[in-house]
Design an enzyme around this catalytic site. Structure first.
Site, short mmCIF file in Angstrom:
data_model
loop_
_atom_site.label_atom_id
_atom_site.label_comp_id
_atom_site.label_asym_id
_atom_site.label_seq_id
_atom_site.Cartn_x
_atom_site.Cartn_y
_atom_site.Cartn_z
N ASP A 6 -7.96 -14.96 135.53
CA ASP A 6 -8.22 -14.34 134.23
C ASP A 6 -7.26 -14.97 133.22
O ASP A 6 -6.31 -15.66 133.60
CB ASP A 6 -8.02 -12.82 134.28
CG ASP A 6 -8.43 -12.15 132.97
OD1 ASP A 6 -9.36 -12.66 132.31
OD2 ASP A 6 -7.82 -11.14 132.58
N SER A 7 -7.51 -14.69 131.94
CA SER A 7 -6.57 -15.18 130.93
C SER A 7 -5.25 -14.42 131.02
O SER A 7 -4.21 -14.93 130.60
CB SER A 7 -7.17 -15.00 129.53
OG SER A 7 -7.45 -13.63 129.31
N TYR A 38 -8.73 -15.72 125.44
CA TYR A 38 -9.82 -16.66 125.61
C TYR A 38 -10.97 -16.37 124.64
O TYR A 38 -11.68 -17.27 124.22
CB TYR A 38 -10.34 -16.62 127.05
CG TYR A 38 -9.66 -17.62 127.97
CD1 TYR A 38 -8.33 -17.98 127.79
CD2 TYR A 38 -10.36 -18.18 129.03
CE1 TYR A 38 -7.73 -18.89 128.63
CE2 TYR A 38 -9.76 -19.09 129.87
CZ TYR A 38 -8.44 -19.45 129.68
OH TYR A 38 -7.86 -20.35 130.52
N GLY A 39 -11.16 -15.10 124.34
CA GLY A 39 -12.31 -14.68 123.53
C GLY A 39 -12.30 -15.25 122.12
O GLY A 39 -13.31 -15.19 121.42
N CYS A 69 -13.09 -12.78 134.68
CA CYS A 69 -12.95 -12.96 133.23
C CYS A 69 -14.37 -13.04 132.67
O CYS A 69 -15.13 -13.95 133.04
CB CYS A 69 -12.19 -14.24 132.95
SG CYS A 69 -12.13 -14.67 131.20
N THR A 71 -15.30 -13.78 129.72
CA THR A 71 -15.48 -14.91 128.81
C THR A 71 -15.78 -16.20 129.60
O THR A 71 -16.70 -16.94 129.25
CB THR A 71 -14.22 -15.06 127.93
OG1 THR A 71 -13.91 -13.77 127.38
CG2 THR A 71 -14.43 -16.05 126.83
N GLU A 148 -2.81 -6.23 126.73
CA GLU A 148 -1.70 -7.15 126.99
C GLU A 148 -0.37 -6.59 126.48
O GLU A 148 0.67 -6.82 127.07
CB GLU A 148 -1.98 -8.52 126.36
CG GLU A 148 -3.03 -9.33 127.06
CD GLU A 148 -2.61 -9.79 128.47
OE1 GLU A 148 -1.42 -10.07 128.68
OE2 GLU A 148 -3.50 -9.86 129.34
N CYS A 182 -15.59 -7.18 129.61
CA CYS A 182 -14.36 -7.98 129.61
C CYS A 182 -13.42 -7.24 130.56
O CYS A 182 -13.29 -6.00 130.48
CB CYS A 182 -13.76 -8.04 128.21
SG CYS A 182 -12.04 -8.61 128.16
N THR A 183 -12.77 -7.98 131.45
CA THR A 183 -11.98 -7.29 132.47
C THR A 183 -10.78 -6.55 131.90
O THR A 183 -10.29 -5.61 132.52
CB THR A 183 -11.51 -8.30 133.54
OG1 THR A 183 -10.95 -9.45 132.89
CG2 THR A 183 -12.66 -8.73 134.42
N HIS A 184 -10.32 -6.95 130.73
CA HIS A 184 -9.22 -6.20 130.11
C HIS A 184 -9.63 -4.78 129.73
O HIS A 184 -8.79 -3.91 129.57
CB HIS A 184 -8.73 -6.91 128.84
CG HIS A 184 -7.78 -8.04 129.10
ND1 HIS A 184 -8.21 -9.29 129.49
CD2 HIS A 184 -6.42 -8.12 129.01
CE1 HIS A 184 -7.15 -10.09 129.62
NE2 HIS A 184 -6.06 -9.40 129.33
N1 DGL Z 1 -10.31 -10.74 130.41
C1 DGL Z 1 -11.11 -11.74 129.81
C2 DGL Z 1 -12.55 -11.36 129.75
O1 DGL Z 1 -12.97 -10.69 130.66
C3 DGL Z 1 -10.55 -12.52 128.66
C4 DGL Z 1 -10.04 -11.76 127.49
C5 DGL Z 1 -9.45 -12.74 126.50
O2 DGL Z 1 -8.52 -13.47 126.90
O3 DGL Z 1 -9.92 -12.78 125.35
O4 DGL Z 1 -13.29 -11.73 128.86
#
Ligand code: DGL
Length: 256
Positions: A6-7, A38-39, A69, A71, A148, A182-184
């Site tokens: 993941d990021s 990453y987004g 992730c 993204t 984060e 998004c996993t976050h």
């Molecule tokens: N956790 C990631 C996702 O599922 C990336 C979030 C990011 O870095 O923007 O999209």
């Protein structure tokens, strides 16, 4: 050994579920913290980062990789798969399966990063699976920063206000499910849940770990790598996983 990417911290929910299911699988978790979020990046950059991550995992001897992730799953996975010598898993297919199972003819909402929403990967996959379900996509980039920054403790007013702001267009909709694409976003679930008390929240990281085929029994060794901020990541990951994490720093440009 399986690699999990993941990021940042988002993929840890997938790692947690994976290690509950397969406690003896060896895992290597890589967070590209130097290039997060990453987004906010362009599709060609995301593909390049994902290629570097795959090269890193191959050098580590990974037998499979879970891109935890949304993204990367949306923008790079299909391009990486044909050339990969090992199986690559993402979050879209298992999440779409879960969305299909809750769909009752109402609407579905997909929350994701800006890049994921722009890619239309979820709507396209959902439309292939279900006949034209009404879909509402909402980009929620600040959720990544809140996760984060650790601004997700119970009752955090910034997280509460951000969730209310992003999700207000969904309030009047008859929703069958909300895809946390998004996993976050699993870290924001406690702030989304009170706004939609009865709507299923589909957590893509957890669903991806649930869908993995059985992994080999090894020593249950866990390693963590980041591209920046190893102390910060270790502290936050230890808290999220409830177990000590000591991340090592690597440079992905060595794998370009
Ligand atoms: N956790 C990631 C996702 O599922 C990336 C979030 C990011 O870095 O923007 O999209």
């Amino acid at each position: 050994m399986i690699g999990i990417f993941d990021s940042g911290l988002g993929g840890l929910a997938a790692l947690k579920r994976l290690t509950e299911r397969f406690p003896l699988a060896d895992t290597v978790y890589l967070a590209d913290t130097a290039r997060l979020p990453y987004g906010a990046h362009a599709p060609d950059a995301i593909l390049r980062y994902a290629k570097e991550a795959l090269a890193f995992f191959l050098a580590q001897g990974a037998e499979a990789v879970l891109f935890a992730c949304g993204t990367v799953s949306a923008l790079a996975l299909e391009r990486l798969r044909p050339k990969s010598p090992i199986p690559l898993y993402g979050i879209i297919a298992p999440t779409v399966d879960a969305a299909a199972s809750v769909y009752q003819g109402g609407a579905l909402a997909v929350l994701g990063t800006a890049a994921t929403v722009k890619s239309r990967a979820f709507p396209l996959a959902l439309e292939r699976r279900l006949a034209c379900p009404p879909l509402i996509s909402v980009a929620c980039p600040l959720f990544v920063s809140l996760a984060e920054e650790g601004l997700t403790e119970k009752g955090n007013p910034i997280a509460q206000a951000t969730a209310a702001y992003y999700l207000s267009p969904l309030k009047e909709v008859d929703l069958d499910g909300i895809v946390l694409g998004c996993t976050h976003f699993s870290l924001l679930a406690p702030f989304i849940r009170p706004l939609f008390p009865t709507v299923p929240l589909l957590d893509c990281g957890r669903l991806a770990a649930e869908a993995l085929p059985p992994l080999p029994r090894e020593k249950g060794k866990r390693r963590f790598f980041v591209t920046e901020g190893e102390a910060r990541f270790s502290e936050k990951a230890s808290y999220i996983l409830g177990a000590p994490v000591s991340a090592e720093r690597i440079s992905l440009s060595d794998f370009a």
